[in-house]
Design a protein around this motif. Structure first.
Motif, PDB file in Angstrom:
ATOM      1  N   LEU A  75       0.831  -1.208   0.000  1.00  0.00           N
ATOM      2  CA  LEU A  75       0.000   0.000   0.000  1.00  0.00           C
ATOM      3  C   LEU A  75       0.865   1.257   0.000  1.00  0.00           C
ATOM      4  N   THR A  76       1.977   1.178   0.673  1.00  0.00           N
ATOM      5  CA  THR A  76       2.889   2.315   0.782  1.00  0.00           C
ATOM      6  C   THR A  76       3.711   2.503  -0.483  1.00  0.00           C
ATOM      7  N   SER A  77       4.426   1.476  -0.866  1.00  0.00           N
ATOM      8  CA  SER A  77       5.404   1.623  -1.952  1.00  0.00           C
ATOM      9  C   SER A  77       4.772   1.662  -3.338  1.00  0.00           C
ATOM     10  N   ALA A  78       3.623   1.047  -3.524  1.00  0.00           N
ATOM     11  CA  ALA A  78       2.983   1.051  -4.847  1.00  0.00           C
ATOM     12  C   ALA A  78       2.495   2.443  -5.229  1.00  0.00           C
ATOM     13  N   LEU A  79       2.251   3.296  -4.253  1.00  0.00           N
ATOM     14  CA  LEU A  79       1.814   4.660  -4.563  1.00  0.00           C
ATOM     15  C   LEU A  79       2.805   5.356  -5.486  1.00  0.00           C
ATOM     16  N   GLY A  80       4.055   5.286  -5.129  1.00  0.00           N
ATOM     17  CA  GLY A  80       5.087   5.933  -5.944  1.00  0.00           C
ATOM     18  C   GLY A  80       5.203   5.312  -7.323  1.00  0.00           C
ATOM     19  N   ALA A  81       5.141   3.992  -7.392  1.00  0.00           N
ATOM     20  CA  ALA A  81       5.284   3.309  -8.678  1.00  0.00           C
ATOM     21  C   ALA A  81       4.120   3.617  -9.601  1.00  0.00           C
ATOM     22  N   MET A  82       2.902   3.582  -9.075  1.00  0.00           N
ATOM     23  CA  MET A  82       1.726   3.829  -9.904  1.00  0.00           C
ATOM     24  C   MET A  82       1.704   5.262 -10.424  1.00  0.00           C
ATOM     25  N   LEU A  83       1.997   6.193  -9.545  1.00  0.00           N
ATOM     26  CA  LEU A  83       1.947   7.602  -9.950  1.00  0.00           C
ATOM     27  C   LEU A  83       3.151   8.005 -10.790  1.00  0.00           C
ATOM     28  N   ALA A  84       4.288   7.371 -10.553  1.00  0.00           N
ATOM     29  CA  ALA A  84       5.456   7.634 -11.398  1.00  0.00           C
ATOM     30  C   ALA A  84       5.186   7.184 -12.832  1.00  0.00           C
ATOM     31  N   ALA A  85       4.399   6.128 -12.995  1.00  0.00           N
ATOM     32  CA  ALA A  85       4.045   5.657 -14.333  1.00  0.00           C
ATOM     33  C   ALA A  85       3.232   6.711 -15.089  1.00  0.00           C
ATOM     34  N   ALA A  86       2.625   7.634 -14.338  1.00  0.00           N
ATOM     35  CA  ALA A  86       1.876   8.738 -14.953  1.00  0.00           C
ATOM     36  C   ALA A  86       2.696  10.027 -14.943  1.00  0.00           C
ATOM     37  N   GLY A  87       3.987   9.925 -14.617  1.00  0.00           N
ATOM     38  CA  GLY A  87       4.876  11.078 -14.683  1.00  0.00           C
ATOM     39  C   GLY A  87       4.978  11.917 -13.428  1.00  0.00           C
ATOM     40  N   LEU A  88       4.326  11.508 -12.363  1.00  0.00           N
ATOM     41  CA  LEU A  88       4.386  12.280 -11.124  1.00  0.00           C
ATOM     42  C   LEU A  88       5.674  11.939 -10.376  1.00  0.00           C
ATOM     43  N   GLN A  89       6.398  12.949  -9.960  1.00  0.00           N
ATOM     44  CA  GLN A  89       7.643  12.761  -9.211  1.00  0.00           C
ATOM     45  C   GLN A  89       7.323  12.790  -7.718  1.00  0.00           C
ATOM     46  N   ILE A  90       7.551  11.666  -7.040  1.00  0.00           N
ATOM     47  CA  ILE A  90       7.229  11.563  -5.616  1.00  0.00           C
ATOM     48  C   ILE A  90       8.463  11.113  -4.863  1.00  0.00           C
ATOM     49  N   ASP A  91       8.749  11.807  -3.779  1.00  0.00           N
ATOM     50  CA  ASP A  91       9.861  11.436  -2.919  1.00  0.00           C
ATOM     51  C   ASP A  91       9.323  10.520  -1.823  1.00  0.00           C
ATOM     52  N   GLY A  92       9.546   9.214  -1.986  1.00  0.00           N
ATOM     53  CA  GLY A  92       9.056   8.262  -1.004  1.00  0.00           C
ATOM     54  C   GLY A  92       9.719   6.921  -1.198  1.00  0.00           C
ATOM     55  N   PRO A  93       9.285   5.919  -0.426  1.00  0.00           N
ATOM     56  CA  PRO A  93       9.893   4.586  -0.507  1.00  0.00           C
ATOM     57  C   PRO A  93       9.824   4.013  -1.918  1.00  0.00           C
ATOM     58  N   ASP A  94      10.917   3.443  -2.356  1.00  0.00           N
ATOM     59  CA  ASP A  94      10.999   2.805  -3.664  1.00  0.00           C
ATOM     60  C   ASP A  94      10.182   1.514  -3.640  1.00  0.00           C
TER      61      ASP A  94
END
Length: 167
Positions: free
Chosen positions: A51-70
């Motif tokens: 739930l935590t780490s997938a946030l960054g992966a899913m949103l990065a796939a849409a181009g959003l830059q997020i500073d969080g757990p890989d």
């Protein structure tokens, strides 16, 4: 729900974040190893970290830059570390969406993960529904781990019994 504004998403995200935190706050270190069965690889701790780490992966796939757990980072061994990781990541998601996307961008189309035709609003919708999906899985595993899951969209079994007893 497809969001027409960043504000609308942030309102929904705030509510869903609070519900996810209720679930994560109930976890114990001992419960993190609970799985559906001996052959089921994904544990309660795995789901919490997902739930935590997938946030960054899913949103990065849409181009959003997020500073969080890989997404590929190892799952923490403690429930409190998963909880704190989620808090940080959830805040980072809200801040990144506010700073990097606009209301106008939400209606733009994209191909998510190379195969899913959607809009940026659709991506946010998918992220929220992903949280809901795994939160539901977690509440079942919590029962198996002898934890009492919190009521999410209504009272749980114990909360319902307490309300009936007051009548």
């Amino acid at each position: 729900m497809f969001y027409r504004s960043i504000h609308e998403f942030l309102e929904d995200w705030s509510q869903e974040e609070a519900l996810t935190l209720k679930v994560l706050e109930t976890l114990t270190d001992e419960s993190l190893q609970q799985s559906v069965s001996a052959t089921q690889a994904r544990t309660l701790g795995d789901l919490g970290w997902h739930l935590t780490s997938a946030l960054g992966a899913m949103l990065a796939a849409a181009g959003l830059q997020i500073d969080g757990p890989d997404y590929t980072a190892s799952k923490p061994d403690s429930a409190s570390d998963i909880l704190e990781g989620y808090r940080r990541m959830s805040d980072a998601v809200a801040n990144a969406v506010k700073q990097q996307w606009s209301n106008e961008k939400l209606s733009e189309s994209l191909l998510l993960f190379g195969f899913m035709k959607t809009t940026y609003s659709g991506v946010l919708n998918t992220v929220v529904r992903h949280q809901i999906h795994h939160r539901g899985q977690m509440t079942i595993l919590m029962r198996q781990a002898a934890l009492v899951p919190p009521g999410v969209y209504g009272p749980n079994e114990e909360e319902s019994a307490a309300m009936r007893a007051k009548k």
